[in-house]
Write an enzyme that holds these catalytic residues in place. Structure first.
Site, short mmCIF file in Angstrom:
data_model
loop_
_atom_site.label_atom_id
_atom_site.label_comp_id
_atom_site.label_asym_id
_atom_site.label_seq_id
_atom_site.Cartn_x
_atom_site.Cartn_y
_atom_site.Cartn_z
N LYS A 15 -2.88 1.79 -9.95
CA LYS A 15 -2.44 1.23 -11.24
C LYS A 15 -3.62 1.14 -12.21
CE LYS A 15 -0.59 -3.12 -11.47
NZ LYS A 15 -1.23 -3.93 -12.53
N ARG A 25 -6.23 3.51 -17.12
CA ARG A 25 -7.46 4.01 -17.76
C ARG A 25 -7.34 5.50 -18.09
NH1 ARG A 25 -8.32 -0.55 -14.97
NH2 ARG A 25 -10.19 -1.82 -15.31
N ARG A 74 -0.65 -15.84 -20.58
CA ARG A 74 -1.92 -15.53 -19.90
C ARG A 74 -3.09 -15.62 -20.89
NH1 ARG A 74 -0.95 -10.54 -15.97
NH2 ARG A 74 -3.03 -11.19 -15.28
N SER A 83 -14.18 -10.63 -13.97
CA SER A 83 -12.94 -9.97 -14.36
C SER A 83 -13.21 -8.55 -14.84
CB SER A 83 -12.25 -10.75 -15.48
OG SER A 83 -11.29 -9.93 -16.11
N ASP A 116 -5.91 -9.02 -5.86
CA ASP A 116 -4.47 -8.72 -5.94
C ASP A 116 -3.81 -8.70 -4.56
OD1 ASP A 116 -4.69 -8.53 -8.67
OD2 ASP A 116 -4.87 -6.35 -8.69
N LYS A 118 -2.49 -15.08 -12.89
CA LYS A 118 -1.94 -13.73 -12.68
C LYS A 118 -0.48 -13.70 -13.17
CE LYS A 118 -5.67 -11.99 -11.04
NZ LYS A 118 -6.37 -11.00 -11.83
N ARG A 158 -0.22 -17.53 -8.54
CA ARG A 158 -0.03 -17.03 -7.17
C ARG A 158 -0.47 -17.99 -6.09
NH1 ARG A 158 -1.48 -10.68 -8.41
NH2 ARG A 158 0.55 -10.17 -9.28
N ARG A 172 3.96 -8.56 -6.83
CA ARG A 172 3.21 -8.71 -5.57
C ARG A 172 3.81 -9.82 -4.69
NH1 ARG A 172 -0.06 -4.69 -6.20
NH2 ARG A 172 -1.15 -4.39 -8.17
#
Ligand code: S3P
Length: 428
Positions: A21, A26, A121, A168, A316, A343, A347, A389
């Site tokens: 992903k 990118r 977020r 990050s 992740d 996220k 999570r 996820r």
């Protein structure tokens, strides 16, 4: 949509999971701002990456998709045009954060937003360093944080030296993308190493990114030139099958051509430490990214402590590692993982809530969770919280749990893994 998963053992087979992903995003972004045509193979056609495609189409980039092959007709660093409508990133934090870096340096202004989860977020983590470079970004204040919708007024940017307050890759990448357009040499200092796909791809396309310890430096770029890109399979998607192989008795699973860039292999490092039988073969390098086939066999795992600088290398994968920990002997402590709270869902909360429904002995902490491996779970009705996820982690827990497990709102797996449930069934 709801899915039912029954207890399973003897998962067997050789599979290929969809493209990475992070690298797929990118490849579109950098293809669009390169001069010439980029042919991408192994592209992930999940909803998040299609959001990136849609944003660049709105800025005048012609992108054709044929299954997992994508052609991007790039227009060079200064070739994007002002979109006629608000750019919409759906659920994709990577699209929003990385594009904010690119949009800050354009000679037009635009608006960008996404779904309900995206609008909660934090975006100040990108707007603060970009504003120090001279960017003009405004948005909506929520709980003292800047959030989408954002209005970005393209500006002339200056270089900065910036120490990331949180590890990050999205923030690092946003700064590096802006730095290509800035006057002077920009340096980003990372507290811990994070995924370096932006740096690898930029250098592959002719930029000059240097890495020295925890310092990443970018000199301004005149032009990027299109090169074909092959996207490796996503280790974050392979993670569900790796874990299924480890916790479902008598299983042997091989996953082909998985991206094993060392900034992403925290999961296999931790599983090996927990006693997993995992082997790597057919190792190659594709467009600067390491790949390998990964074979896993059912293993007796031991609990461990997961914290410190390994966290960004498996951030992740924590939901699925938590599932494995339920089947390990002893206690697993996951700490230094407060980033999980921002996220697609919180999570820490959602993993603890859903695994508790399945009978796990798991407790939430301020920066992670503590899991006492009991060696078993029992089927229950679980909820994805619209987080891909979480849905996939619950499904693997369901395979190893006694009886039947239901996953509500399971369609969100399409964010990163179209065809997930069908591939899982192919191993039974
Ligand atoms: C990503 C970076 C990570 C990761 C996300 C993808 C990227 O986010 O969680 O799924 O492609 O750069 P952070 O940079 O917020 O840690």
């Amino acid at each position: 949509m709801n899915r039912i998963i029954n207890k399973s053992s003897k998962l067997n087979g050789t599979i290929t999971v969809p493209g990475d992903k992070s690298i797929s995003h990118r490849s579109i972004m950098l293809g669009a701002i390169s001069k010439g045509t980029t042919h991408i193979s192994g592209f992930l056609t999940g909803e998040d990456c299609l959001s990136t495609v849609s944003c660049f189409r709105k800025m005048g980039i012609d992108i054709q998709i044929d299954d997992t092959n994508v052609t991007v007709h790039g227009k060079g660093l200064y070739g994007l045009s002002k979109p006629n409508e608000t750019l919409y990133v759906g659920n994709s934090g990577t699209t929003l954060r990385l594009m904010t870096g690119i949009l800050s340096a354009q000679n037009f202004s635009c608006d960008i937003t996404g779904d309900e989860s995206i609008q909660k977020r934090p975006m100040d983590r990108v707007s603060i360093p970009l504003s120090l470079m001279g960017a003009d970004i405004t948005g909506t204040e929520k709980n003292g944080k800047l959030c989408a919708p954002l209005h970005i007024n393209g500006s002339n940017l200056n270089a900065i030296e910036y120490k990331l307050p949180v590890a990050s890759a999205q923030v690092k990448s946003a700064i590096l993308l802006a730095a290509m357009y800035a006057k002077g040499e920009t340096t980003v200092i990372e507290p811990e190493p994070t995924r370096n796909h932006t740096e690898i791809m930029l250098n592959y396309l002719g930029a000059n990114i240097k890495h020295d310890g925890n310092r990443i430096t970018c000199t301004p770029v005149k032009e990027l030139y299109a090169h074909d890109i092959t996207v490796p399979a996503d280790i974050s998607s392979a993670a569900y099958f790796i874990t299924a192989g480890l916790i479902c008795p008598d299983s042997v699973i091989t996953i082909k051509n998985v991206g094993v860039n060392p900034t992403r292999t925290g999961i296999t490092d931790i599983y090996l430490k927990m006693g997993a039988d995992i082997t790597f073969s057919n190792e190659m390098s594709v467009c600067g990214e390491a790949t390998s086939d990964i074979t896993v066999r059912y293993s007796k795992l031991k609990g461990t402590v997961i914290g410190g600088d390994i966290i960004p290398r498996l951030i992740d994968e924590i939901p699925i590692i938590a599932v494995a920990a339920c089947f390990a002997q002893g206690t697993t402590v996951i700490k230094d993982a407060q980033e999980l709270k921002v996220k697609e869902s919180n999570r820490i909360k959602t993993v603890v809530e859903e695994l508790t429904k399945l009978g796990a002995d798991i407790k939430e902490t301020d920066d992670g969770m503590v899991i006492n491996g009991t060696g078993s779970l029992k089927g229950a009705v679980t909820e994805s919280h619209n987080d891909h996820r979480i849905a996939m982690a619950c499904s693997i827990a369901g395979l190893a749990a006694d009886g039947k497990t239901q996953i509500n709102n399971s369609q969100c797996v399409d964010i990163s893994f179209p065809g997930y449930f069908e591939l899982l069934e192919s191993l039974m």
